[in-house]
Design an enzyme around this catalytic site. Structure first.
Site, mmCIF file in Angstrom:
data_model
loop_
_atom_site.group_PDB
_atom_site.id
_atom_site.type_symbol
_atom_site.label_atom_id
_atom_site.label_comp_id
_atom_site.label_asym_id
_atom_site.label_seq_id
_atom_site.Cartn_x
_atom_site.Cartn_y
_atom_site.Cartn_z
ATOM 1 N N TYR A 353 -38.841 28.916 -32.032
ATOM 2 C CA TYR A 353 -37.718 28.757 -32.963
ATOM 3 C C TYR A 353 -36.499 29.504 -32.442
ATOM 4 O O TYR A 353 -36.601 30.425 -31.617
ATOM 5 C CB TYR A 353 -38.095 29.253 -34.365
ATOM 6 N N CYS A 354 -35.330 29.088 -32.922
ATOM 7 C CA CYS A 354 -34.067 29.778 -32.619
ATOM 8 C C CYS A 354 -33.133 29.549 -33.803
ATOM 9 O O CYS A 354 -33.562 29.065 -34.853
ATOM 10 C CB CYS A 354 -33.451 29.275 -31.313
ATOM 11 N N THR A 355 -31.862 29.867 -33.673
ATOM 12 C CA THR A 355 -30.937 29.804 -34.803
ATOM 13 C C THR A 355 -30.779 28.398 -35.368
ATOM 14 O O THR A 355 -30.978 28.162 -36.553
ATOM 15 C CB THR A 355 -29.554 30.342 -34.394
ATOM 16 N N GLY A 357 -31.726 25.425 -33.297
ATOM 17 C CA GLY A 357 -32.586 24.479 -32.598
ATOM 18 C C GLY A 357 -32.209 24.183 -31.162
ATOM 19 O O GLY A 357 -33.036 23.713 -30.380
ATOM 20 N N ILE A 383 -33.796 28.164 -37.600
ATOM 21 C CA ILE A 383 -33.923 29.062 -38.754
ATOM 22 C C ILE A 383 -32.985 28.629 -39.870
ATOM 23 O O ILE A 383 -33.305 28.723 -41.055
ATOM 24 C CB ILE A 383 -33.597 30.516 -38.341
#
Length: 495
Positions: A353-355, A357, A383
């Protein structure tokens, strides 16, 4: 701590500007037309240079024009860089001195358009000539043709998000093949000026990555234009735009540029393509995966890794429970991190996951290409989308963002602490030493005692500068950053 003045950071998104972020457009690999542009042209195109430059300048000036109330001012006015200009001489001087780079970008794009249009006109059949240019967007079309009609909107509505009034910040990306990123760059520059949007936009042959802020009227118009543009309409949906409270004041200016990558991983898109990513999981699916994982025994949990693809200062103030959060300063370090710690991913299911995508798209592609993981998944929408659906879910703490807000709060949990006293604290400030300006977590009580720097060295340096003669500020890497391991070696997969 990340430096606020380093031009090489990427994540990425400004009186206290975080120039290390995703969308920072001042790094060295920016592809821009320069003063040598004319010298590089062939003979036939060189003849069009003067015309193209004048037209580019005029188009840019036109985007700055704002209506003037008849009772207040009879002539034209222009607004740019939070300044109001009442005569052509002053706006022309401002554009010439402050926006020369934008003019060169658009000049190069117009030259390409003119060349393409001339070539097309010589080869078109009568049937081709009857084709509507609206059927397909081509480089021969003028940028101004793709600006929305704002005649029904008042200037106040377009600019309402610039002060204390609430506006909006959009975060989005779109991986798709772009044949002429310079045309897209010129168009995005004109579009954002037209709508009074600020922010940072990266464009490459592999797509576009942007974060823009302005009034809600302006951001809605921006989304409508993006969704109707032939270049993106088959790839983008309204759900791909993540919104949060903010406005144009969240960014000091607009920066649009052409790069090799829309998020710098440091590896050419030709080597690691966005077309081979991990399996996308919706926020609901990702939530169920973590719920299932956390209910398992420690031995069973060891078969799965929840991998945070962000930088250490992002995961420090917010992260998913049970995640592996690499202690890296830039996303461009991620490939080396994977290579150095390949064994921890061997035969594991990986949930990335990241901020928003975007980092997972190519990050998961890189990890998959290593051929050691059992399965690789990624959180679709990042997220941002997860918290919209599960504000009190398994993500704890704040969501770091690359603008002057620093972070967004969706729940009340605090997972980080003051660097000085250890009290729960998650509100970043910039190091008080001008040459450093890195992010620091220091609580109100410690700030009151004068602890406002990222480390003891900077604190001492700041005190000496305050008592000594003033001097010009210059960028300087902090000792605490220099001492950090560039690529950490993990001892275990789970934190």
């Amino acid at each position: 701590m990340p430096s606020s003045t380093s031009p090489d950071e990427e994540d990425g998104l400004e009186t206290c500007v975080l120039k290390v972020f995703d969308l920072d457009l001042k790094e060295s690999n920016l592809v821009n037309p320069s003063n040598s542009l004319k010298a590089e042209l062939d003979g036939s195109t060189k003849k069009k240079y003067s015309f193209a430059k004048k037209k580019a300048f005029a188009l840019l000036v036109k985007t700055k024009q704002v209506p003037a109330p008849s009772y207040e001012f009879k002539g034209k006015r222009w607004r740019c860089c939070q300044q109001l200009f009442a005569d052509q001489i002053s706006i022309h001087r401002h554009v010439a001195t402050q926006h020369a780079e934008d003019v060169y970008q658009q000049t190069a794009s117009l030259l390409k358009q003119l060349t393409a249009a001339l070539s097309a006109s010589q080869s078109l059949t009568p049937t081709d000539k009857r084709s509507s240019p609206k059927d397909c967007l081509t480089p021969s079309q003028e940028v101004s043709a793709w600006l929305p009609d704002v005649s029904h909107v008042s200037p106040q509505e377009l600019r309402s998000g610039q002060g204390d009034e609430e506006g909006e910040v959009l975060l989005y990306y779109c991986y798709c093949d772009l044949e002429d990123p310079h045309w897209v760059c010129a168009w995005q520059t004109a579009l954002c000026h037209h709508l009074h949007l600020t922010g940072k936009i990266r464009i490459a042959t592999e797509g576009i990555n942007g974060t823009v802020g302005g009034s809600k009227v302006a951001t809605r118009l921006y989304v409508e234009v993006m969704l109707s543009c032939p270049l993106f309409k088959d790839y983008l949906s309204e759900d791909d735009f993540k919104s949060s409270k903010g406005g144009s004041h969240c960014f000091p200016e607009l920066r649009v540029g052409v790069f090799e990558e829309i998020v710098p991983m440091g590896i050419s898109p030709s080597q690691v393509s966005y077309k081979k990513p991990g399996i996308h999981l919706s926020p609901g699916e990702f939530h169920k995966e973590i719920e299932k994982l956390l209910s398992q025994s420690s031995e069973e949990q060891g078969n799965t890794i929840i991998l945070d693809c962000r930088n250490f200062y992002e995961s420090k103030i917010g992260r998913f429970q049970g995640c592996l959060a690499p202690d890296i300063r830039k996303f461009s370090y991620f490939p080396s991190y994977v290579d150095k710690n390949l064994d921890i991913f061997r035969q594991k299911r990986v949930l990335m996951y990241c901020t928003g995508g975007i980092r997972c798209e190519r990050g998961s592609a890189y990890l998959r290409a290593k051929g050691v993981c059992k399965e690789v998944f990624q959180l679709k929408g990042g997220i941002h989308k997860y918290l919209e659906e599960f504000p009190d879910g398994f993500y704890k703490g704040k969501l770091f963002v690359f603008d002057e807000r620093f972070a967004l709060a969706y729940n009340s949990s605090v997972v980080s602490e003051c660097s000085y006293c250890g009290a729960p604290w998650d509100q970043y400030k910039l190091c008080s030493t001008p040459q450093c300006r890195q992010l620091v977590l220091t609580c109100s009580a410690c700030q009151g005692q004068g602890f406002t720097a990222c480390c003891v060295t900077c604190q001492d340096k700041g005190g000496k500068q305050a008592s000594g003669p003033s001097q010009d500020s210059f960028k300087e890497e902090c000792e605490c950053t220099a001492r950090r391991p560039r690529i950490p070696q993990e001892q275990q997969a789970q934190s």
